[in-house]
Design a protein around this motif. Structure first.
Motif, short mmCIF file in Angstrom:
data_model
loop_
_atom_site.label_atom_id
_atom_site.label_comp_id
_atom_site.label_asym_id
_atom_site.label_seq_id
_atom_site.Cartn_x
_atom_site.Cartn_y
_atom_site.Cartn_z
N MET A 1 -4.12 11.16 0.91
CA MET A 1 -3.73 9.86 0.36
C MET A 1 -3.23 8.94 1.48
O MET A 1 -2.35 9.31 2.25
CB MET A 1 -2.60 10.09 -0.66
CG MET A 1 -2.26 8.88 -1.50
SD MET A 1 -3.50 8.55 -2.74
CE MET A 1 -2.81 7.12 -3.53
N GLU A 2 -3.84 7.78 1.60
CA GLU A 2 -3.46 6.84 2.64
C GLU A 2 -2.10 6.21 2.36
O GLU A 2 -1.77 5.91 1.22
CB GLU A 2 -4.49 5.71 2.73
CG GLU A 2 -5.72 6.05 3.52
CD GLU A 2 -6.55 4.81 3.79
OE1 GLU A 2 -7.33 4.85 4.75
OE2 GLU A 2 -6.43 3.81 3.06
N THR A 3 -1.33 6.04 3.41
CA THR A 3 -0.08 5.29 3.26
C THR A 3 -0.41 3.80 3.22
O THR A 3 -1.52 3.38 3.53
CB THR A 3 0.86 5.56 4.45
OG1 THR A 3 0.24 5.03 5.64
CG2 THR A 3 1.13 7.04 4.64
N HIS A 4 0.58 3.01 2.84
CA HIS A 4 0.38 1.56 2.78
C HIS A 4 0.04 1.02 4.17
O HIS A 4 -0.82 0.15 4.33
CB HIS A 4 1.66 0.89 2.25
CG HIS A 4 1.52 -0.60 2.09
ND1 HIS A 4 0.61 -1.17 1.22
CD2 HIS A 4 2.15 -1.63 2.72
CE1 HIS A 4 0.70 -2.49 1.31
NE2 HIS A 4 1.62 -2.79 2.21
N ARG A 5 0.71 1.57 5.20
CA ARG A 5 0.45 1.13 6.57
C ARG A 5 -1.00 1.43 6.98
O ARG A 5 -1.68 0.59 7.57
CB ARG A 5 1.42 1.82 7.53
CG ARG A 5 1.19 1.50 9.00
CD ARG A 5 2.19 2.21 9.91
NE ARG A 5 1.80 2.06 11.30
CZ ARG A 5 0.97 2.88 11.95
NH1 ARG A 5 0.44 3.92 11.32
NH2 ARG A 5 0.67 2.67 13.23
N GLU A 6 -1.46 2.64 6.68
CA GLU A 6 -2.84 3.02 7.03
C GLU A 6 -3.86 2.14 6.31
O GLU A 6 -4.87 1.73 6.88
CB GLU A 6 -3.08 4.50 6.68
CG GLU A 6 -2.40 5.48 7.63
CD GLU A 6 -2.44 6.91 7.13
OE1 GLU A 6 -2.35 7.81 7.96
OE2 GLU A 6 -2.55 7.10 5.89
N GLN A 7 -3.56 1.85 5.04
CA GLN A 7 -4.43 0.97 4.27
C GLN A 7 -4.54 -0.41 4.92
O GLN A 7 -5.62 -0.98 5.06
CB GLN A 7 -3.89 0.81 2.85
CG GLN A 7 -4.79 1.44 1.81
CD GLN A 7 -4.16 1.36 0.42
OE1 GLN A 7 -2.98 1.09 0.28
NE2 GLN A 7 -4.96 1.59 -0.58
N GLU A 176 -4.46 2.99 15.14
CA GLU A 176 -4.05 4.18 14.39
C GLU A 176 -3.68 5.27 15.39
O GLU A 176 -3.98 5.17 16.59
CB GLU A 176 -5.21 4.66 13.51
CG GLU A 176 -5.56 3.69 12.40
CD GLU A 176 -6.82 4.13 11.68
OE1 GLU A 176 -6.70 4.91 10.72
OE2 GLU A 176 -7.91 3.69 12.06
#
Length: 198
Positions: A1-7, A176
């Motif tokens: 599950m991607e974090t908000h930052r990764e998204q 990233e």
């Protein structure tokens, strides 16, 4: 599950790639040819090139700095040259290329070595010349997003330089944890980065 930052990073990268594709569409064949020649001249004059024995170099496709001149010169200079071969999704190996070797058209229409060519492992390289969609002057790089270079570039020990048209330089490159910093960025105007002087 991607974090908000990764998204956020992925969305920003997607937008940047789209913006760069529009810039590339506007580049004339004359500009690409002339800029590629200047990039090659600058790169071939560096100590890092002169002192290297084994070089990795990407095979250019439309809209990228053309690498044919660099590869030909490296072979003339007696260097060992490796070029990429895609062997699966997000995975590549590097094969030795010699003048006149047969090439095939692989993924995305990129020229590739035959699978039977001799493999060169990442730890054998002194210098890696890699493509980018865009770069910053301090060595942040964004690629096409397929991830082929991540594993290869994460092996330390060799100089890493991206070839980038001056018009595609930008400070707006989100990073990233898996993204690898370049030691240098070669454009038609200069070589940027702390390790690339010569």
């Amino acid at each position: 599950m991607e974090t908000h930052r990764e998204q956020n990073i992925h969305e920003n990268k997607k937008a940047l790639r789209a913006r760069c594709r529009e810039i590339v569409k506007g580049l004339s064949p004359e500009y690409i040819e002339e800029a590629s020649h200047k990039i090659a001249d600058l790169l071939l004059a560096t100590d890092a090139y002169k002192n290297s024995n084994t070089i990795f170099c990407y095979m250019s496709m439309g809209g990228e700095p053309v690498t044919d001149e660099i590869i030909e010169r490296a072979l003339e200079d007696g260097k060992r040259v490796g070029i990429p071969l895609c062997v699966g999704p997000h995975e590549m190996v590097v094969k030795e290329y010699k003048s006149g070797d047969e090439l095939s058209r692989g993924a995305f229409g990129i020229r590739e070595p035959l699978a039977s060519a001799t493999e060169i492992t990442a730890d054998e390289f002194d210098l890696a010349i890699v493509p980018c969609v865009a770069c910053s002057k301090d060595g942040r790089r964004i690629g096409h997003g397929a991830g082929y270079y991540d594993r290869f570039l994460s092996v330390s020990g060799f100089n890493k330089i991206a070839l980038c048209f001056e018009k595609l330089l930008t400070d707006d490159i989100p990073l990233e944890d898996t993204d690898v910093h370049m030691d240098g960025v070669a454009t038609e105007d200069a070589i940027y980065g702390t390790r690339w002087r010569g």
